[in-house]
Design an enzyme around this catalytic site. Structure first.
Site, PDB file in Angstrom:
ATOM      1  N   LYS A   1       0.839  -1.191   0.000  1.00  0.00           N
ATOM      2  CA  LYS A   1       0.000   0.000   0.000  1.00  0.00           C
ATOM      3  C   LYS A   1       0.878   1.246   0.000  1.00  0.00           C
ATOM      4  CE  LYS A   1      -2.565  -3.112   2.701  1.00  0.00           C
ATOM      5  NZ  LYS A   1      -2.607  -3.625   4.057  1.00  0.00           N
TER       6      LYS A   1
HETATM    7  N1  GLU Z   1      -0.411  -6.704   9.727  1.00  0.00           N
HETATM    8  C1  GLU Z   1       0.726  -7.182   8.997  1.00  0.00           C
HETATM    9  C2  GLU Z   1       0.715  -6.641   7.581  1.00  0.00           C
HETATM   10  O1  GLU Z   1      -0.293  -6.248   7.059  1.00  0.00           O
HETATM   11  C3  GLU Z   1       0.765  -8.692   8.900  1.00  0.00           C
HETATM   12  C4  GLU Z   1       1.015  -9.318  10.208  1.00  0.00           C
HETATM   13  C5  GLU Z   1       1.160 -10.818  10.197  1.00  0.00           C
HETATM   14  O2  GLU Z   1       0.637 -11.494   9.314  1.00  0.00           O
HETATM   15  O3  GLU Z   1       1.787 -11.296  11.150  1.00  0.00           O
HETATM   16  O4  GLU Z   1       1.758  -6.584   6.954  1.00  0.00           O
END
Ligand code: GLU
Length: 300
Positions: free
Chosen positions: A238
């Site tokens: 993003k």
């Molecule tokens: N929230 C993290 C991200 O969008 C991923 C976290 C995870 O899968 O441990 O990159």
């Protein structure tokens, strides 16, 4: 009886779902569904400054569009502050935390002076016994040993937390709970048994395993998928403005592209079936052993 398989997809709502995040969603979904397991969605919405309004909903709508049905209620980390604070308190009582007052510039300067690899914290505040207060970061003391694991895709991975990371932050100086703490608390609380996610998080895993050990939590199985790379070699994300997947078009094309990216060889003509029978076939033919072991793949 073996314990249930529980997988999850844990997006940060910093923008809508793009091809890179579809890969992580689909890979984790297939891995759980293939084993008859549950699959949860958890919004990692702790970093409010980086969040994009409406992105959490847009991600959920996209998962629905692609037929990736989740189990139970979606969990929002922003509503779980108390749990993270209670965990910090426990680690503090166990003598594992300390307050760090170093600024970013000071950390960089210490690293350069001591010849540490970039990003490694010197541990300067470790023995200082600063009183616990709100005006600093909380760091977890690491130990002088290797933490290793066998990743289901990338193979054996080891790290010396002391030499390659240093004591790491669980609560930031601005008061925000760090990703490393929240992810471990929630994977534990949700009983996640298999984590399937992008390989950009491979080098976070030893920190997470170490923290699980501090908290007496089991370590899930990990599979780190290759990440889709933009033409400039950076992870499609993003932040570098990967285009959102259009939700007004046929979901099957992107699903087949994502399956191929994951090294799967779906039967010919699979894209002619309905979305849901395409997904059922994908589950049936899911071969995690075929996932490419590379960390990144150019997506053109
Ligand atoms: N929230 C993290 C991200 O969008 C991923 C976290 C995870 O899968 O441990 O990159």
């Amino acid at each position: 009886m073996s314990s249930p398989v529980i997988g999850r997809f844990a997006p940060s709502p910093t923008g809508p779902l793009h091809f890179g995040s579809l890969i992580a969603a689909l890979g984790s979904w297939l891995q759980a569904r293939r084993q008859g397991g549950a699959w949860f969605v958890r919004m990692e919405d702790l970093d409010k400054p980086r969040e994009q309004p409406g992105a959490a909903d847009a991600i959920l709508r996209a998962l629905e569009h692609f037929g990736l049905v989740w189990d139970g209620e979606v969990i929002y980390q922003s509503q779980r502050q108390e749990l993270y604070l209670a965990t910090l308190e426990r680690l503090r009582r166990d003598g594992r935390l300390y307050l760090c007052r170093c600024s970013r510039a000071e950390i960089r300067e210490q690293g350069l002076r001591l010849g540490l690899p970039e990003g490694v914290y010197s541990g300067r505040c470790r023995g200082q016994h600063h009183p616990f207060s709100a005006d600093g970061a909380l760091r977890l003391q690491v130990e002088d040993r290797e933490v290793g694991f066998t990743d289901g895709v990338q193979g054996v991975y080891r790290q010396s937390l002391q030499n390659e990371v240093g004591d790491f932050v669980l609560r930031r100086r601005d008061g925000l709970i760090a990703y490393q703490l929240a992810v471990v608390v929630d994977d534990g609380a949700q009983g996640v048994s298999e984590v399937v996610r992008g390989s950009d998080l491979l080098d976070s895993t030893p920190r997470q395993i170490f923290l699980q050990q501090c908290l007496g939590l089991p370590t899930p199985l990990y599979r780190h998928l290759p990440v889709a790379l933009a033409p400039n070699g950076q992870k499609l994300s993003k932040q570098n403005l990967a285009p959102p997947l259009p939700l007004d078009s046929d979901p099957r094309q992107a699903l087949v592209r994502a399956l191929r990216f994951l090294g799967q060889r779906p039967p010919a003509g699979i894209e002619l079936a309905s979305r849901d029978s395409l997904l059922a076939t994908a589950i049936e033919h899911w071969r995690p052993g075929e996932i490419p072991t590379r960390m990144g793949i150019h997506e053109v």
